[in-house]
Design an enzyme around this catalytic site. Structure first.
Site, PDB file in Angstrom:
ATOM      1  N   ASP A   1       0.916  -1.332   0.057  1.00  0.00           N
ATOM      2  CA  ASP A   1       0.006   0.073   0.582  1.00  0.00           C
ATOM      3  C   ASP A   1       0.749   1.025  -0.370  1.00  0.00           C
ATOM      4  O   ASP A   1       2.096   1.611   1.223  1.00  0.00           O
ATOM      5  CB  ASP A   1      -1.204  -0.605   1.686  1.00  0.00           C
ATOM      6  CG  ASP A   1      -1.550   1.098   1.492  1.00  0.00           C
ATOM      7  OD1 ASP A   1      -1.963   2.306   1.297  1.00  0.00           O
ATOM      8  OD2 ASP A   1      -2.892   0.834   2.724  1.00  0.00           O
ATOM      9  N   ILE A   2       0.773   2.135  -0.906  1.00  0.00           N
ATOM     10  CA  ILE A   2       1.645   2.946  -1.416  1.00  0.00           C
ATOM     11  C   ILE A   2       1.543   3.992  -0.151  1.00  0.00           C
ATOM     12  O   ILE A   2       2.101   4.641   0.127  1.00  0.00           O
ATOM     13  CB  ILE A   2       1.720   3.669  -2.379  1.00  0.00           C
ATOM     14  CG1 ILE A   2       2.371   4.637  -2.597  1.00  0.00           C
ATOM     15  CG2 ILE A   2       0.257   4.677  -2.597  1.00  0.00           C
ATOM     16  CD1 ILE A   2       3.067   5.114  -3.950  1.00  0.00           C
TER      17      ILE A   2
ATOM     18  N   ASN B   1      -5.835  12.811 -11.590  1.00  0.00           N
ATOM     19  CA  ASN B   1      -6.267  13.200 -12.998  1.00  0.00           C
ATOM     20  C   ASN B   1      -5.802  14.581 -13.206  1.00  0.00           C
ATOM     21  O   ASN B   1      -4.642  14.860 -12.408  1.00  0.00           O
ATOM     22  CB  ASN B   1      -6.969  12.894 -12.905  1.00  0.00           C
ATOM     23  CG  ASN B   1      -8.278  14.388 -11.786  1.00  0.00           C
ATOM     24  OD1 ASN B   1      -7.474  15.173 -11.696  1.00  0.00           O
ATOM     25  ND2 ASN B   1      -8.885  12.605 -10.895  1.00  0.00           N
TER      26      ASN B   1
ATOM     27  N   ASP C   1      -5.207   7.298  -6.322  1.00  0.00           N
ATOM     28  CA  ASP C   1      -5.195   9.163  -6.245  1.00  0.00           C
ATOM     29  C   ASP C   1      -6.328   8.889  -4.453  1.00  0.00           C
ATOM     30  O   ASP C   1      -5.883  10.098  -3.791  1.00  0.00           O
ATOM     31  CB  ASP C   1      -5.877   9.539  -7.333  1.00  0.00           C
ATOM     32  CG  ASP C   1      -6.115  11.038  -7.080  1.00  0.00           C
ATOM     33  OD1 ASP C   1      -5.169  12.007  -5.961  1.00  0.00           O
ATOM     34  OD2 ASP C   1      -6.462  11.570  -7.824  1.00  0.00           O
TER      35      ASP C   1
ATOM     36  N   GLY D   1      -3.960   1.512 -14.075  1.00  0.00           N
ATOM     37  CA  GLY D   1      -5.405   1.355 -13.426  1.00  0.00           C
ATOM     38  C   GLY D   1      -6.559   1.893 -14.873  1.00  0.00           C
ATOM     39  O   GLY D   1      -7.283   1.380 -15.656  1.00  0.00           O
TER      40      GLY D   1
END
Length: 181
Positions: A16-17, A30, A40, A127
């Site tokens: 998990d970043i 975005n 994001d 993704g």
């Protein structure tokens, strides 16, 4: 998997970043920097509203595809979030490879400009933006390796990949690349 590139290191992990204690984590943003799903959304949920407030204040025009900007990390363990916009896949004929390489390269430039010695990346554009994973992994790894070879910083780059399949693709790709440390 970990490799040395001169005095730098690059590693690939599943995880998990938002849990990375690196100087910076990279957000797959975005172009409006408006928050969203996937990486994001997880970064904005984990870091809290200060990240969105800072992006709105500093970057009201958003961020073009292939570029990168930086904010604080709010409540995340990292110091900074580098927001970059990868391309939406349209079959590869609309500059997607160059834009994806630019997103990684510009993220590293922003990291170095802000004295970050460690940076964690997700797999950009693979993704919701639909970039084929095998092609994206090759561009990502080649771009980051070339940057580390050329600039000898940051000292540590990590790819934090969400699932085992993505990690396996990045490992296979890295094993198949020819490069010299």
């Amino acid at each position: 998997m970990e490799i040395s590139i001169g005095s730098c290191k690059l590693d690939l992990v599943q995880g998990d970043i938002t849990q990375q204690s690196t100087d910076a984590i990279v957000n797959a943003a975005n172009s409006r920097l408006a928050g969203g799903g996937g990486v994001d959304g997880a970064i904005h949920r984990g870091g809290g509203p200060s990240i969105m407030a800072e992006t709105r204040e500093k970057y009201p025009q958003g961020c073009p595809t292939g570029e990168a900007v930086i904010t604080g990390a709010g409540q995340l363990p990292a110091r900074y979030v580098i927001h970059t916009v990868g391309p939406i896949w349209h079959g590869g004929q609309q500059g997607e490879p160059d834009l994806l390489a630019s997103a990684y390269h510009r993220s590293l430039e922003v990291a170095v400009d802000n004295n970050c010695q460690s940076v964690a990346f997700p797999s950009l554009s693979t993704g919701a933006y639909g970039y084929p994973l095998d092609l994206a992994a090759r561009i990502a790894l080649r771009t980051v390796i070339a940057f580390l070879q050329a600039y000898k910083q940051p000292t540590w780059a990590r790819f934090v990949l969400f699932d085992q399949g993505t990690l396996d693709t990045f490992v296979r790709t890295l094993e198949g690349l020819s490069w010299r440390s």
